[in-house]
Motif scaffolding. Sequence first.
Motif, short mmCIF file in Angstrom:
data_model
loop_
_atom_site.label_atom_id
_atom_site.label_comp_id
_atom_site.label_asym_id
_atom_site.label_seq_id
_atom_site.Cartn_x
_atom_site.Cartn_y
_atom_site.Cartn_z
N ALA C 12 51.05 30.79 45.48
CA ALA C 12 51.60 32.01 44.90
C ALA C 12 51.99 31.76 43.44
CB ALA C 12 52.81 32.47 45.70
N ALA C 15 48.93 31.63 41.35
CA ALA C 15 48.34 32.95 41.15
C ALA C 15 49.11 33.73 40.09
CB ALA C 15 48.33 33.72 42.47
N VAL C 16 50.45 33.69 40.16
CA VAL C 16 51.24 34.44 39.19
C VAL C 16 51.07 33.84 37.79
CG1 VAL C 16 53.56 35.07 38.51
CG2 VAL C 16 52.88 35.24 40.89
N ALA C 19 47.81 35.02 36.46
CA ALA C 19 47.84 36.41 36.03
C ALA C 19 48.56 36.54 34.69
CB ALA C 19 48.52 37.27 37.08
N LEU C 20 49.66 35.77 34.53
CA LEU C 20 50.38 35.83 33.25
C LEU C 20 49.52 35.28 32.12
CD1 LEU C 20 53.97 34.78 34.32
CD2 LEU C 20 53.24 36.98 33.39
N LEU C 22 46.35 35.34 31.97
CA LEU C 22 45.34 36.36 31.68
C LEU C 22 45.85 37.33 30.62
CD1 LEU C 22 42.72 38.01 32.48
CD2 LEU C 22 44.18 39.20 34.07
N LEU C 35 41.82 33.93 35.44
CA LEU C 35 41.47 34.79 36.56
C LEU C 35 40.80 33.99 37.68
CD1 LEU C 35 41.71 37.56 37.56
CD2 LEU C 35 39.59 38.18 36.46
N VAL C 38 43.49 32.47 39.64
CA VAL C 38 44.09 33.44 40.58
C VAL C 38 43.21 33.57 41.82
CG1 VAL C 38 44.76 35.82 40.89
CG2 VAL C 38 45.16 34.73 38.71
N LEU C 42 44.13 32.64 45.63
CA LEU C 42 44.12 33.68 46.66
C LEU C 42 43.24 33.26 47.83
CD1 LEU C 42 44.06 37.16 44.94
CD2 LEU C 42 45.93 35.92 45.94
#
Lengths: 404, 102, 169
Positions: C12, C15-16, C19-20, C22, C35, C38, C42
């Motif tokens: 997790a 992934a976060v 995303a940040l 990105l 990405l 992420v 996932l």
Amino acid sequence: MDFITQHPVLVVSLAKIVGLMFVLMTTLAYLSWFERKVIAHIQSRWGPYYVGAHGLLQPLADGVKFLFKEDLTPPGADRFVYILAPMLALTLAMTTLALIPFGPPSVQWLGESTLIVADSSIGLMFVFAITSIGVYGVALAGWSSNSKYPLLGGLRSSAQMISYEVALTLAVVGVVLLSGTLNFNEMIQSQSGYYLHFVPRWNVVPQIVGFLCYFMSAVAETNRAPFDLPEGETELVGGFHTEYSSFKFAMFFMAEYANMITVSCLATILFFGGWLSPFPESWTFMRYLPPVGLLALAVYLAYDTVVLARGIARIQLIVVTAGALVIGLACLHPVVLAIIQGPFWFLLKVGLIMFFYVWTRATLPRLRYDQLMSFGWKFLLPVALANLVITALVKVWPMLVNHG
Amino acid sequence: MSIVPISYYLVLSAVLFGLGIVAFVVKRNIITIFMAIELMLNAVNLAFVAFARAHNQLDGLVFVFFVIVVAAAESAVGLAIIITVYQNRQTLNLERINLLKF
Amino acid sequence: MTLPFIMFFVCAALAVIGALTLILAREPIHSALALVLVMVSLAVLYLLLGAEFIAAVQIIVYAGAIMVLFVFVIMLLNAGVEERTDYSKLAKFAGLPLGIFLSLALAYWMLESFIGKQIANGLGGTNASVSTRELSAQLFQKYLFPFEATSILILIAILGALVLAKKDE
């Protein structure tokens, strides 16, 4: 400590991973020796000869040389991605081997199957998953070098790898249809049995078209000759790794060999019955092939030691001979003999496919880029698709007849 | 062996979706904006899988399968459009592609 | 802490972070790599949820095909550092706070809704993973029509991409 006792699988897995890594690293080093030797003999040369007997210490010398070369980063390169690319290439190439079964699941230690690191129920899918990310190593290396030849090489090879991945996957689906599973061990077990009591019932017989498609696209997928355009030195200097030096270059080199091993292992499992012996059970004397082969090797090496070798090479040959002799004698013990059967046949088949790989490289000239693309899309893909459709029809035919 | 509660996955999915929206709004490069859409699709997929597990039904997984297929088709066409736009306008900045903007 | 929890929090967090990155990265390639991070984390979460096949498909199609296509296009167009033009003041100032608000609201709503209340703190089913056989049976029997429809969709997408990429004579 509690954590470890709660999860004993961690310890066993770790032991297996370390073992596999050790074997793999040695194999990768000696593959370069193997390739140079085979190509040299095909071209009537000697190949590596001076470093150790038969050039057997050449990989070691190469490794030392790579380590001591200057590690350059081109100005204007994207440092992070530039370092990430070779690491990605090598790690991913080596990870796939965790899913490969080197022997039957009946060989066990502490209740865990010993000869495979991760026995997944959809092993084939995961191998494809990991190899499909492998493109990043090449593409990013080309982009981050901040130089035009690597960029062109990276673009070319990523286009090539995406294109041939489609044909590769379609060629394999036929086998999946035949065996009705995605697990490697079950796939291999579905290939046991014999036609006419002595021709093994391997998938390569009904799926010969699939195998040819698979092999051709696999050669293209691993960027090997005659499809090695990404590094076509006549036009692109050195392709995507032009700017890489020292150990980063060695990592790309090792990744290429690791990919070759993976692809050969996959071919062995899917089309050549994996760790199954090609001979019927009734031919019990064939069980003694591994120790007999090793002892024959020892005899040959002993002859070499006495007649040909001089100086340090002679000492080295004595050590190798003794090793072959000891392992060969150990293999005569019934327990070891039973364990060694699966891995022996598996590795023999993989070795033969690797030899075929090198043979192709020594024989065929490189294709032109547009020829490569049209070959992949206009010939390989339709043939693989037709093979898939015919396989599916043959599989479903009895059901259709019974219902109609 | 205990299992992670489904609610954790749902919160993560919501956070990723929110970050996807932020990226969609903040970024100016068409390709990156396109990536933000993929991020949102991924977040939704995570929620689908989590719900499928919670209800012990397979329909959620089948939906994820469809979402992935549609995303693949969408990105193929979308990237072709981006290449065409770049050939015509020589820029990837969304705010410079404003011929139709009033 | 047990193994699934550690796995969940590590993935997790990755992934976060992805995303940040990105959002914050200015090179499109860095965004694309974030990405990919992420997507891979996932996929591990899907494994944790017992959806093996979906995890493999996620990596093969998303990380291995779609994102490679993105990277390929970025390399092909040689897209440099993103320029920061400020035509939209609203996006600049309201974008981030609104996004954070939205994700929190979404999380709250998902957990507090009718369905959410039922399962929010449940552990959800068994620990066993979904067999590919069952999944494909579902796909080829119950959802056969949508499946065929997606195949036509892909065909149309291929044709569309070809038409768009074709050079004018």
